[in-house]
Design an enzyme around this catalytic site. Structure first.
Site, PDB file in Angstrom:
ATOM      1  N   GLU A  21      85.617 -35.041-126.844  1.00 22.22           N
ATOM      2  CA  GLU A  21      87.033 -34.859-126.544  1.00 22.22           C
ATOM      3  C   GLU A  21      87.887 -35.151-127.766  1.00 22.22           C
ATOM      4  O   GLU A  21      87.431 -35.774-128.731  1.00 22.22           O
ATOM      5  CB  GLU A  21      87.451 -35.781-125.400  1.00 22.22           C
ATOM      6  CG  GLU A  21      87.268 -37.253-125.714  1.00 22.22           C
ATOM      7  CD  GLU A  21      88.196 -38.151-124.931  1.00 22.22           C
ATOM      8  OE1 GLU A  21      89.406 -38.024-125.145  1.00 22.22           O
ATOM      9  OE2 GLU A  21      87.711 -38.980-124.139  1.00 22.22           O
ATOM     10  N   LYS A 155      87.635 -47.649-116.677  1.00 26.30           N
ATOM     11  CA  LYS A 155      88.286 -48.898-117.041  1.00 26.30           C
ATOM     12  C   LYS A 155      88.496 -49.780-115.812  1.00 26.30           C
ATOM     13  O   LYS A 155      88.770 -49.285-114.716  1.00 26.30           O
ATOM     14  CB  LYS A 155      89.612 -48.613-117.735  1.00 26.30           C
ATOM     15  CG  LYS A 155      89.457 -47.929-119.088  1.00 26.30           C
ATOM     16  CD  LYS A 155      90.794 -47.725-119.764  1.00 26.30           C
ATOM     17  CE  LYS A 155      90.616 -47.085-121.141  1.00 26.30           C
ATOM     18  NZ  LYS A 155      90.159 -45.682-121.049  1.00 26.30           N
TER      19      LYS A 155
END
Length: 294
Positions: A21, A155
């Site tokens: 990415e 996360k």
């Protein structure tokens, strides 16, 4: 779509390619660390036997694989849009630059014929989503593409249990790489169990081949825990203080995540940044090994 000649040749020859990415370059890391880390990620993919294909939008053109000039332009330009799948048509039509998220990278890599993608962490279901409906587009995109995403889980600021429930509903296979619990990005374990575990890149590749043979829809997530996680006590303290600060300042919805991440960067004296870089490099290495095993 412009495919870099090296990437095109590797795909045509059936050689391993790993998609990367570009949001981490344009938005995820401070300058000049972002360009240095981007180079390190690509070098790590090469060291482990695959060709890197960093994906981005430059001047309204999808680029599958970036040369040095393109990497530098992406790293140092201050006007790069953050592109999910929904943003691609507008950025392309306007001839602008865009850095691709997990969702957009997965979508474009799949269209280019790339099967394995390395990133830091997935997006997921946000805390309080029962009221805000705030859920990353990464999850829905993985339900529609056949990509294998190597990541360090999600996360800990997200709702990890809800994220795994959504992945199950969307028929996305989740594999723990040498772990029985889902990683939490900065932390090696969230404590939330996952059903399937693999011990090697070859075993992960065999799951991908079996997925193709049976025609199962959706992607495969390989959750690769960080080997040197952040200090758990520091992590928990910064997270708790950040959530309290967000509530006190009236920050809600999609603004909570960037607020909390900035708190982590500022309150951990660089430990969160070091962990971020390390886990991305580890995921790049594993993704290359899985691609080679395919």
């Amino acid at each position: 779509m412009r495919v870099d000649p090296e990437v095109q040749a590797a795909l045509a020859a059936g050689q391993p390619v790993v998609a990367l990415e570009s949001t981490i370059i344009a938005h995820g890391l401070p300058r000049p660390d972002n360009l240095r880390v981007a180079r390190e990620i690509e070098a790590t993919v090469r060291e482990h036997g695959a060709v890197p294909a960093t994906i981005a939008i430059l001047a309204g053109e999808v680029r599958i694989g970036l040369d040095e000039d393109a990497l530098e332009a992406l790293a140092y330009s201050g006007e790069v849009a953050k592109c999910g799948v929904r943003d691609l048509p507008a950025v392309l039509a306007r001839g602008e630059d865009g850095a691709t998220t997990v969702a957009a990278t997965s979508h474009l890599a799949d269209r280019a014929g790339i099967r394995v993608f390395a990133t830091g962490g997935l997006g997921g279901v946000h805390r309080g989503a029962v009221e805000t409906f705030d859920e990353s587009a990464d999850l829905g995109t993985l339900a529609r593409t056949g990509i294998c995403v190597v990541c360090a889980g999600v996360k800990s600021i997200l709702d990890i249990r809800a994220t795994l429930e959504r992945l199950e509903t969307l028929n996305v296979t989740v594999l723990g790489y040498r772990t029985d619990t889902f990683p939490a990005f900065y932390l090696a374990s969230s404590g939330v169990p996952i059903t399937w575990r693999v011990e090697s890149p070859e075993e992960a590749a065999s799951v991908l081949r079996a997925r193709d043979e049976v025609g199962a829809p959706g992607g495969v997530v390989v959750a690769n825990p960080l080997d040197e996680p952040m200090d758990a006590e520091l992590h928990d303290r910064v997270l708790a203080e950040g959530l309290e600060a967000a509530a006190a300042e009236g920050i809600s919805g999609r603004d909570v995540t960037p607020f909390l991440l900035e708190r982590f960067h500022s309150q951990t004296e660089g430990e969160s940044l070091r962990a971020n870089v390390r886990l991305v490099l580890r995921n790049a290495a594993l993704a290359a090994q899985i691609a080679a095993a395919l």
